[in-house]
Design an enzyme around this catalytic site. Structure first.
Site, PDB file in Angstrom:
ATOM      1  N   GLU A 124       0.815  -1.220   0.000  1.00  0.00           N
ATOM      2  CA  GLU A 124       0.000   0.000   0.000  1.00  0.00           C
ATOM      3  C   GLU A 124       0.849   1.270   0.000  1.00  0.00           C
ATOM      4  O   GLU A 124       0.481   2.265  -0.625  1.00  0.00           O
ATOM      5  CB  GLU A 124      -0.903  -0.022   1.233  1.00  0.00           C
ATOM      6  N   ASP A 125       1.983   1.250   0.677  1.00  0.00           N
ATOM      7  CA  ASP A 125       2.736   2.484   0.931  1.00  0.00           C
ATOM      8  C   ASP A 125       4.121   2.560   0.294  1.00  0.00           C
ATOM      9  O   ASP A 125       4.831   3.536   0.510  1.00  0.00           O
ATOM     10  CB  ASP A 125       2.912   2.679   2.445  1.00  0.00           C
TER      11      ASP A 125
END
Length: 174
Positions: free
Chosen positions: A59-60
């Protein structure tokens, strides 16, 4: 030794990232999630422990699910996939995106949901302590997320403690 490899992978992936409110290295958060999971669910599998550490990498960071599968196996990748938000900005406003992500986690297996509970617990303290305005929105969102968890997750000590933490935060902010 293999756990050290997972930790190194997460450190490398999150290098240079900082926690919003504490300015600590970001990797402290996934390590806290792992610690909470192991502390409150001693039966955590190897895949659960690794996924807890890696839960924000896709996600990051630049890391892909394929990278996770290649490095740590399909079972770890599958849990990380369940823990990765699937909504995108074009899905609409925050409320619409969170509803999409909540539906996604509601379909996840027990193992992924329990890691998500540990993630919520670790995030809740920082947000309530440091951002009262956002905390009001966040606490409502995570209460709804806890409510869609499977019954066997809701029976776990970690879920009960996190639910209490959210209720305490809501009372504190009234």
């Amino acid at each position: 030794m293999y756990l050290e490899r997972v930790i190194r992978f997460a450190c490398d992936a999150h290098i240079g990232q900082k926690r919003k409110y504490t300015n600590e290295p970001y990797v402290i958060h996934p390590m806290n999630v792992c610690k909470l999971l192991r502390q409150h669910y001693p039966d955590a599998t190897r895949a659960m422990v690794y996924a807890a550490i890696l839960h924000d990498t896709v996600e990051d960071t630049h890391v892909t699910l394929g990278d996770i599968a290649d490095e740590f196996g399909y079972d770890v990748m599958e849990l990380v996939e369940w823990l990765t938000d699937i909504s995108v900005k074009s899905d609409g406003n925050r409320a619409k995106r969170k509803a999409i992500d909540r539906q996604h986690i509601s379909e996840a297996p027990f193992e992924a949901q329990l890691i998500k509970v540990a993630d919520i617990m670790d995030n809740t303290k920082d947000i309530v302590d440091n951002d009262e305005n956002f905390a009001k929105v966040y606490l409502n969102e995570v209460r709804q997320t806890l409510d869609v968890m499977k019954p066997d997750v809701k029976e776990q000590e970690l879920w009960c403690l996190t639910s209490q933490q959210i209720d305490d935060g809501m009372r504190r902010l009234v």
